[in-house]
Design an enzyme around this catalytic site. Structure first.
Site, PDB file in Angstrom:
ATOM      1  N   ASP A  71      25.657  22.415 -14.335  1.00 38.69           N
ATOM      2  CA  ASP A  71      25.684  22.969 -15.686  1.00 38.69           C
ATOM      3  C   ASP A  71      24.475  22.435 -16.437  1.00 38.69           C
ATOM      4  OD1 ASP A  71      26.151  23.780 -18.280  1.00 38.69           O
ATOM      5  OD2 ASP A  71      28.193  23.003 -18.385  1.00 38.69           O
ATOM      6  N   ILE A  72      23.543  23.317 -16.791  1.00 36.28           N
ATOM      7  CA  ILE A  72      22.324  22.856 -17.456  1.00 36.28           C
ATOM      8  C   ILE A  72      22.588  22.309 -18.847  1.00 36.28           C
ATOM      9  CG2 ILE A  72      20.818  24.424 -16.152  1.00 36.28           C
ATOM     10  CD1 ILE A  72      20.743  26.215 -18.661  1.00 36.28           C
ATOM     11  N   ASN A  98      15.636  30.342 -16.472  1.00 36.52           N
ATOM     12  CA  ASN A  98      16.158  31.699 -16.614  1.00 36.52           C
ATOM     13  C   ASN A  98      17.532  31.764 -17.263  1.00 36.52           C
ATOM     14  OD1 ASN A  98      16.648  34.656 -15.823  1.00 36.52           O
ATOM     15  ND2 ASN A  98      18.247  33.575 -14.678  1.00 36.52           N
ATOM     16  N   TYR A 162      20.387  35.129 -31.005  1.00 39.46           N
ATOM     17  CA  TYR A 162      19.855  35.191 -29.638  1.00 39.46           C
ATOM     18  C   TYR A 162      18.356  35.449 -29.680  1.00 39.46           C
ATOM     19  CZ  TYR A 162      18.845  37.200 -25.036  1.00 39.46           C
ATOM     20  OH  TYR A 162      18.279  37.490 -23.809  1.00 39.46           O
ATOM     21  N   ALA A 164      16.293  34.841 -32.135  1.00 34.61           N
ATOM     22  CA  ALA A 164      15.592  33.696 -32.711  1.00 34.61           C
ATOM     23  C   ALA A 164      15.433  32.573 -31.692  1.00 34.61           C
ATOM     24  CB  ALA A 164      16.361  33.189 -33.935  1.00 34.61           C
ATOM     25  N   LYS A 166      15.278  32.865 -28.439  1.00 32.43           N
ATOM     26  CA  LYS A 166      14.291  33.269 -27.444  1.00 32.43           C
ATOM     27  C   LYS A 166      12.876  33.299 -28.034  1.00 32.43           C
ATOM     28  CE  LYS A 166      16.754  33.954 -23.702  1.00 32.43           C
ATOM     29  NZ  LYS A 166      16.491  33.184 -22.465  1.00 32.43           N
ATOM     30  N   ILE A 195      17.322  45.521 -19.107  1.00 29.75           N
ATOM     31  CA  ILE A 195      17.359  45.336 -17.657  1.00 29.75           C
ATOM     32  C   ILE A 195      18.806  45.454 -17.188  1.00 29.75           C
ATOM     33  CG2 ILE A 195      16.788  43.801 -15.743  1.00 29.75           C
ATOM     34  CD1 ILE A 195      14.336  44.687 -17.337  1.00 29.75           C
TER      35      ILE A 195
END
Length: 261
Positions: A71-72, A98, A162, A164, A166, A195
């Site tokens: 878990d990052i 990612n 989201y 902001a 990114k 995508i």
């Protein structure tokens, strides 16, 4: 991931790549795209769920993609990922940040808890993982590839937090490119548009809302179609390649022209 070291079986040309969020979508496609470069590449596919990671690993030649359940966002997550990669392979050449979440919400729908989870995954974790990987990437004169979004480059309805987060990743990419250049580390990013990935399913959209979202996205995409995860993976691999050695600080849209519409 097996604790057995593979250092002795690696040549000086071997490249080791860590891809987060590798269980599905862009992450899985990226793991496969790197693995397809040949037997000199090893990919550590990181994610929170064992079963999707196992499917990612089974999708390519044995040993080229190695699953790592982690878990990052955990307090020791970034350090564990780097430590276990180095224990097994002895080096780290490419880090692909990612993993991300995109819960849909308008301004009135955000909660403190939801914002915390979103930023922990999309912003804080990539910073801490890059930090943990910094010594190894310095040794290899490696590459960091951040996965951003076209949503962060223009105004879109809903998902503003989201976008902001990114957009902050875009800024990190440019800033790290300057900061880390003296270490020989390149830092680049890709900004996907619409995508075909499971991210909308993970966001809890019902079929009707998902269809409405896709129709709206098609209307915003000049090429008139939804992109494929493999197309984003291709861009990631190209930017990380040795042939791109004079490219750093770039945020490359892979969005069918959405940001220039």
């Amino acid at each position: 991931m097996s604790e057995m070291s593979e250092k002795s079986g690696m040549s000086e040309n071997t490249r080791v790549v860590v891809v987060t969020g590798a269980g599905t979508g862009i992450g899985r496609a990226t793991a496969w795209a790197f693995a397809d470069q040949g037997p000199e590449v090893r990919v550590v596919a990181v994610g929170r769920r064992a079963e999707p990671l196992a499917e990612t690993a089974r999708g390519r030649a044995a040993g080229r993609v190695v699953p790592l359940v982690a878990d990052i966002t955990a307090p020791d997550g970034p350090e564990e990922i780097v430590r276990r990669t180095l224990e097994r392979f002895g080096r780290l050449d490419v880090l692909v940040n990612n993993a991300g979440i995109a819960p849909p919400a308008t301004l009135g729908g955000y909660t403190r808890e939801g914002l915390g989870a979103l930023l922990a995954t999309n912003l804080t974790a990539p910073v801490l993982l890059a930090q943990a990987a910094l010594p190894a990437l310095t040794d290899s004169r490696g590459v960091i590839v951040n996965v951003s979004t076209a949503v962060g480059q223009r105004g879109w309805p809903s998902n503003s937090a989201y976008a902001a987060g990114k957009a902050a990743v875009d800024t990190l990419t440019r800033s790290w490119a300057v900061e880390l250049a003296p270490r020989g580390i390149r830092v680049v990013a890709v900004a996907p548009g619409a995508i075909e990935t499971p991210i909308a399913d993970h966001a809890g959209l019902d079929p009707e809302r998902r269809a409405a979202l896709r129709a709206w996205q098609l209307g915003q995409t000049p090429l008139g179609r939804i992109g494929d995860a493999a197309e984003v993976a291709w861009a990631i691999v190209q930017l990380a390649s040795p042939q791109a050695s004079f490219v750093t600080g770039v945020v490359l849209p892979v969005d069918g022209g959405a940001v220039v519409r």
